[in-house]
Design an enzyme around this catalytic site. Structure first.
Site, PDB file in Angstrom:
ATOM      1  CG  ASP A  32     -10.297  15.139 -15.344  1.00  0.00           C
ATOM      2  OD1 ASP A  32      -9.469  14.445 -16.211  1.00  0.00           O
ATOM      3  OD2 ASP A  32     -11.459  14.457 -14.674  1.00  0.00           O
TER       4      ASP A  32
ATOM      5  CE  LYS B 253     -12.580   6.706 -18.498  1.00  0.00           C
ATOM      6  NZ  LYS B 253     -12.943   7.997 -17.687  1.00  0.00           N
TER       7      LYS B 253
ATOM      8  NE  ARG C 125      -2.800   0.209   3.306  1.00  0.00           N
ATOM      9  CZ  ARG C 125      -2.224   0.630   4.500  1.00  0.00           C
ATOM     10  NH1 ARG C 125      -1.368   1.682   4.504  1.00  0.00           N
ATOM     11  NH2 ARG C 125      -2.228  -0.129   5.221  1.00  0.00           N
TER      12      ARG C 125
ATOM     13  CE1 TYR D 255     -16.855   9.747 -16.427  1.00  0.00           C
ATOM     14  CE2 TYR D 255     -16.423   9.751 -14.152  1.00  0.00           C
ATOM     15  CZ  TYR D 255     -16.472   8.911 -15.302  1.00  0.00           C
ATOM     16  OH  TYR D 255     -16.728   7.762 -15.096  1.00  0.00           O
TER      17      TYR D 255
HETATM   18  C1  LIG Z   1     -13.613   8.125 -16.388  1.00  0.00           C
HETATM   19  C2  LIG Z   1     -13.208   9.781 -16.076  1.00  0.00           C
HETATM   20  C3  LIG Z   1     -13.087   9.963 -14.557  1.00  0.00           C
HETATM   21  C4  LIG Z   1     -13.108   8.887 -13.528  1.00  0.00           C
HETATM   22  O1  LIG Z   1     -12.089   7.960 -13.710  1.00  0.00           O
HETATM   23  P1  LIG Z   1     -12.117   6.492 -13.186  1.00  0.00           P
HETATM   24  O2  LIG Z   1     -10.934   5.878 -13.598  1.00  0.00           O
HETATM   25  O3  LIG Z   1     -13.356   6.035 -13.768  1.00  0.00           O
HETATM   26  O4  LIG Z   1     -12.471   6.369 -11.703  1.00  0.00           O
HETATM   27  C5  LIG Z   1     -12.864  11.474 -14.342  1.00  0.00           C
HETATM   28  N1  LIG Z   1     -12.693  12.366 -15.242  1.00  0.00           N
HETATM   29  C6  LIG Z   1     -12.792  12.106 -16.407  1.00  0.00           C
HETATM   30  C7  LIG Z   1     -12.818  13.211 -17.484  1.00  0.00           C
HETATM   31  C8  LIG Z   1     -13.128  10.885 -17.138  1.00  0.00           C
HETATM   32  O5  LIG Z   1     -13.229  10.479 -18.393  1.00  0.00           O
END
Ligand SMILES: *Cc1c(COP(=O)(O)O)cnc(C)c1O
Length: 384
Positions: free
Chosen positions: A175, A200, A51, A103
């Site tokens: 983000d 992603k 961890r 999101y």
């Molecule tokens: C998918 C996504 C998230 C969340 O991420 P996870 O890996 O699904 O927890 C946050 N911001 C954006 C823009 C996303 O596309």
């Protein structure tokens, strides 16, 4: 040559990496272990418990820092757990200003998890700096920006928001999931924290759920590391390995995502049965100039509304697609189509959603890296 001096397309492969110490393995082994032998209490080789730290995760974290031009990278179990760690920097009574077409999961985390701990969130369009400044008060601590936004493809001027954040001594988090560091490097534009859903584009193969934070400030990195270890939502060794493998081809994938995205955005824009296409590469996109100045391309994320604009029309199109898969998520090699109102953004109340343009007829595409002719033929038959 010091790795720091490498160009982006080499950093994706070599950034922060070195052959494994044990046998010289070129890819870091998947250290599938929870603990590490100590020769005497405290006598370990840098790792005590997975961890707190794991060599495969460290290799990924070093890569993340390198590609985002940051000093410190942290890998989490998901994008949302990375965000969760950022919000845990705050105290009850603190306020956050965030982009409005966020999101859906981020919105849910803010409103349904953290509001009850006394943290206050404001959701606004960030095109107008005066509107942001109006929301700032003595309790404001953090500005949370998604750009390009999901799914409306609005672009926020990171440099301008950063100047505002610095003036008021606020943390600025970006983000960067949609853009990836191939298209945009927020730390260089003045952000304090870069966050990724590495699920992603960074992972890129739709086979992991992983999150990331990258920062430059040592004190901030220490605080986030404390939370990562104390709360425990770490990225496991197998997922670290897969994400690292994904990052090694990020630049070549992104180049193709960009090319295919541009061709498809233009195809849809010229299509007589399409009402509106949202893609920041169009010159008449309201934020085109900002996109052009802060991004190295416009990416493969496109949203559109079919003519007639009904829920049923949109559903019919996404159901007919054969090469595009109807699925949540984005950023993988395969093309995906989504219906935000009933999928990714279903957790946002309809009224709230429609205010930012996420209407029932909106379709979102994550354009993959297949042959673009096949993608166009598929869209053609589905739109009819
Ligand atoms: C998918 C996504 C998230 C969340 O991420 P996870 O890996 O699904 O927890 C946050 N911001 C954006 C823009 C996303 O596309």
């Amino acid at each position: 040559m010091a790795k720091k001096e490498l160009k982006f397309n080499s950093k994706t492969i070599h950034g922060g990496q070195r052959p494994d110490k044990a046998y010289g393995a070129v890819m870091p082994p998947i250290y599938q272990t929870s603990t590490y032998a100590q020769s005497t209490p405290g006598g370990h080789q840098g790792f005590e418990y997975s961890r707190s730290g794991n060599p495969t995760r460290t290799a990924l974290e070093n890569s993340l820092a390198s590609i985002e031009n940051g000093q410190y990278g942290l890998a989490f179990a998901s994008g949302l757990s990375a965000m969760d760690a950022v919000i845990k920097l705050l105290n009850p009574g603190d306020e956050v200003i965030s982009t409005n077409d966020l999101y859906g999961g981020s919105y849910r985390l803010f409103r349904q998890v953290f509001e009850k701990y006394g943290i206050v969130f404001h959701f606004i369009g960030m095109q107008d700096m005066a509107a942001i400044e109006e929301k700032i008060n003595k309790n404001t601590k953090l500005v949370w920006v998604e750009t390009p936004t999901n799914p409306m493809m609005n672009v926020v001027d990171i440099k301008a928001v950063s100047a505002l954040a610095k003036k008021h001594d606020l943390l600025l988090a970006i983000d960067n999931t949609f853009a990836t560091p191939y298209l945009q490097q927020p730390l260089d534009l003045g952000a304090d924290i870069v966050m990724h859903s590495a699920t992603k584009y960074l992972g890129g193969h739709s086979d992991v759920v992983v999150g990331a934070l990258i920062v430059n400030d040592k004190e901030l990195a220490d605080k986030l590391y404390f939370i990562q270890n104390a709360s425990g939502a770490v990225c496991g060794p197998m997922d670290s390995f897969l994400t690292l493998r994904g990052i090694k081809t990020l630049h070549v994938r992104m180049q193709r995502h960009n090319e295919n995205g541009e061709i498809i955005a233009k195809y849809l824009n010229d299509h007589p049965k399409i009402e509106k296409v949202y893609w920041p590469g169009f010159e008449d996109h309201p934020d085109h100039d900002i996109a052009k100045s802060q991004m190295n391309g416009f990416g493969g994320m496109i949203s559109f509304i079919p003519k007639g604009g009904t829920f049923e029309a949109a559903v019919k199109i996404v159901e007919k697609l054969e090469v595009f898969t109807l699925a949540e998520s984005l950023g993988g090699v395969e093309s995906l189509a989504g219906h935000p109102a009933s999928m990714t953004h279903a957790s946002i109340p309809k009224e709230e959603r429609e205010k930012s343009g996420v209407v029932d007829a909106l379709i979102r595409l994550s354009v993959g890296i297949e042959d673009v002719d096949d993608l166009i033929a598929d869209l053609g038959q589905a739109i009819g």
